[in-house]
Enzyme design. Structure first.
Site, PDB file in Angstrom:
ATOM      1  N   HIS A 138       0.098  -4.977   7.532  1.00  0.00           N
ATOM      2  CA  HIS A 138      -1.205  -4.891   6.872  1.00  0.00           C
ATOM      3  C   HIS A 138      -2.162  -5.871   7.544  1.00  0.00           C
ATOM      4  O   HIS A 138      -1.838  -7.041   7.730  1.00  0.00           O
ATOM      5  CB  HIS A 138      -1.054  -5.232   5.385  1.00  0.00           C
ATOM      6  N   GLY A 153      -4.085 -11.508   5.819  1.00  0.00           N
ATOM      7  CA  GLY A 153      -4.393 -12.296   4.630  1.00  0.00           C
ATOM      8  C   GLY A 153      -4.133 -11.476   3.392  1.00  0.00           C
ATOM      9  O   GLY A 153      -3.860 -10.269   3.468  1.00  0.00           O
ATOM     10  N   SER A 154      -4.216 -12.106   2.248  1.00  0.00           N
ATOM     11  CA  SER A 154      -3.950 -11.408   0.997  1.00  0.00           C
ATOM     12  C   SER A 154      -5.016 -10.359   0.725  1.00  0.00           C
ATOM     13  O   SER A 154      -6.131 -10.414   1.273  1.00  0.00           O
ATOM     14  CB  SER A 154      -3.879 -12.419  -0.156  1.00  0.00           C
ATOM     15  N   GLY A 156      -8.048  -8.405  -0.623  1.00  0.00           N
ATOM     16  CA  GLY A 156      -9.325  -8.832  -1.165  1.00  0.00           C
ATOM     17  C   GLY A 156      -9.895 -10.087  -0.555  1.00  0.00           C
ATOM     18  O   GLY A 156     -10.970 -10.544  -0.968  1.00  0.00           O
ATOM     19  N   ILE A 157      -9.227 -10.673   0.454  1.00  0.00           N
ATOM     20  CA  ILE A 157      -9.689 -11.917   1.068  1.00  0.00           C
ATOM     21  C   ILE A 157     -10.892 -11.689   1.974  1.00  0.00           C
ATOM     22  O   ILE A 157     -11.633 -12.616   2.294  1.00  0.00           O
ATOM     23  CB  ILE A 157      -8.543 -12.594   1.856  1.00  0.00           C
ATOM     24  N   GLY A 158     -11.115 -10.417   2.400  1.00  0.00           N
ATOM     25  CA  GLY A 158     -12.285 -10.111   3.230  1.00  0.00           C
ATOM     26  C   GLY A 158     -11.964  -9.749   4.668  1.00  0.00           C
ATOM     27  O   GLY A 158     -12.798  -9.948   5.564  1.00  0.00           O
ATOM     28  N   LYS A 159     -10.779  -9.194   4.908  1.00  0.00           N
ATOM     29  CA  LYS A 159     -10.382  -8.847   6.287  1.00  0.00           C
ATOM     30  C   LYS A 159     -11.277  -7.752   6.864  1.00  0.00           C
ATOM     31  O   LYS A 159     -11.781  -7.877   7.985  1.00  0.00           O
ATOM     32  CB  LYS A 159      -8.902  -8.397   6.308  1.00  0.00           C
ATOM     33  N   SER A 160     -11.473  -6.675   6.116  1.00  0.00           N
ATOM     34  CA  SER A 160     -12.285  -5.563   6.626  1.00  0.00           C
ATOM     35  C   SER A 160     -13.739  -5.966   6.793  1.00  0.00           C
ATOM     36  O   SER A 160     -14.404  -5.568   7.756  1.00  0.00           O
ATOM     37  CB  SER A 160     -12.166  -4.354   5.694  1.00  0.00           C
ATOM     38  N   ASP A 177      -6.615  -1.905   8.032  1.00  0.00           N
ATOM     39  CA  ASP A 177      -5.714  -1.739   6.899  1.00  0.00           C
ATOM     40  C   ASP A 177      -4.253  -1.586   7.333  1.00  0.00           C
ATOM     41  O   ASP A 177      -3.416  -2.413   7.010  1.00  0.00           O
ATOM     42  CB  ASP A 177      -6.139  -0.548   6.030  1.00  0.00           C
ATOM     43  N   GLU A 202     -12.374   0.617   5.848  1.00  0.00           N
ATOM     44  CA  GLU A 202     -12.629   0.744   4.410  1.00  0.00           C
ATOM     45  C   GLU A 202     -13.290  -0.521   3.888  1.00  0.00           C
ATOM     46  O   GLU A 202     -12.797  -1.636   4.115  1.00  0.00           O
ATOM     47  CB  GLU A 202     -11.322   0.980   3.659  1.00  0.00           C
ATOM     48  N   ARG A 243      -6.768 -30.057  10.997  1.00  0.00           N
ATOM     49  CA  ARG A 243      -8.130 -30.385  11.417  1.00  0.00           C
ATOM     50  C   ARG A 243      -8.217 -30.724  12.897  1.00  0.00           C
ATOM     51  O   ARG A 243      -9.313 -30.796  13.458  1.00  0.00           O
ATOM     52  CB  ARG A 243      -8.669 -31.556  10.583  1.00  0.00           C
TER      53      ARG A 243
END
Length: 307
Positions: A138, A153-154, A156-160, A177, A202, A243
């Site tokens: 994924h 990432g999980s 809904g984290i904003g990958k797309s 996706d 998507e 960092r």
């Protein structure tokens, strides 16, 4: 996974000497290619007829020196109903008996002007790639500055959304996706989209968009190496984050280790710009320029000077 002879013909250029509709549908199940030198002497104990049979100068010369009916019988023993294709390299003329056997076994007969070794390598490389076991991961696979970057990432984290922003900044989408991953060779892992999702992305609240239609052919790729993975994680106060860039981590796909960068996501962070910087830093390290080492050297020199 299997492919057909027709798919091989689409990828590599051949002159077709004999074919039929059923012959083109024959399946190729192995990337191994046989040059039937020993088999033509009559030793067939370990012969594998399901492989493509490739005739170079040595094999062709032996066939030419077999006289009369023996030539047909010899080829008939090598080419069986399970043989997907016969290929003659170097533009060598094809004996009539070989054409007759190809028709009898309903096996595609091909001719190429390429040298035998080069042709063998091209066929093997293509079959290795196509027959490799696929696993699905994924994420969003992008080509950024020529580097294959898998963004994970999980949900809904904003990958797309990050992928869309990178497309607007001139980079290319490979898959959204669902990414089908396979090992190309010992050191290389590749990714490609599922056919149903090719060139699509998507976006929650918007739906599915066609990247190629909206941004043009230069905004998409059909496949890419996976050189670097970027893992997006929600920023949590109190967590410790790297960092200095000296906490190098890797992740593994199909037995190949790939460098990984973890990026905390929070309001106000421009994730796409950060990913671009991570990719440029990755390329710089590959070229021998390591900013972290440079900083550590400067720090060591400063401590030594002040002490």
């Amino acid at each position: 996974m299997v492919i057909t002879v027709a798919e091989l013909l689409e990828k590599i250029k051949f002159d077709v000497v004999y074919t039929s509709e059923t012959a083109l549908k024959k399946e190729i199940t192995t990337s191994d290619v046989t040059r039937p030198g020993l088999e033509m002497t009559g030793y067939l104990e370990y012969y594998t007829p399901e492989r493509i049979q490739l005739f170079g100068m040595k094999e062709w010369s032996y066939v030419q020196n077999v006289i009369g009916d023996n030539r047909y019988d010899l080829l008939k023993n090598i080419v069986t109903d399970a043989t997907p294709a016969i290929i003659v390299a170097r533009g060598l003329p094809i004996p009539d008996e070989m054409v007759s056997v190809a028709k009898k076994r309903d096996t595609v007969l091909l001719q190429s002007t390429e040298p035998t070794s080069r042709l063998n390598g091209a066929i093997t490389a293509f079959l290795d790639e196509k027959l490799s076991t696929r696993t699905t991961v994924h994420g969003v696979l992008m080509d950024i500055f020529g580097v294959g970057v898998l963004i994970q990432g999980s949900s809904g984290i904003g990958k797309s959304e990050t992928g869309l922003e990178l497309i607007k900044r001139g980079h290319r989408l490979v898959a959204d996706d669902r990414v089908d991953v396979y090992q190309k060779d010992e050191f290389t892992v590749m990714g490609e989209p599922a056919e149903i999702l090719r060139h699509l992305i998507e976006l929650r609240g918007v739906g599915i968009i066609d990247v190629m239609s909206l941004f043009g052919a230069g905004a998409v790729m059909d496949s890419s190496k996976i050189d670097l993975t970027v893992y997006l994680e929600k920023y949590e106060k109190g967590n410790t984050y790297d960092r200095l860039g000296n906490g190098e981590t890797t992740t593994e796909f199909s037995g190949v280790s790939v460098p990984q960068v973890k990026i905390p996501v929070t309001t106000g962070r421009n994730v796409s710009v950060i990913i671009e910087a991570a990719v440029m830093n990755f390329r710089a390290k590959q070229m021998g320029f390591d900013a972290t080492k440079m900083f550590e050297e400067r720090l060591s020199n400063l401590i030594a000077k002040n002490s």
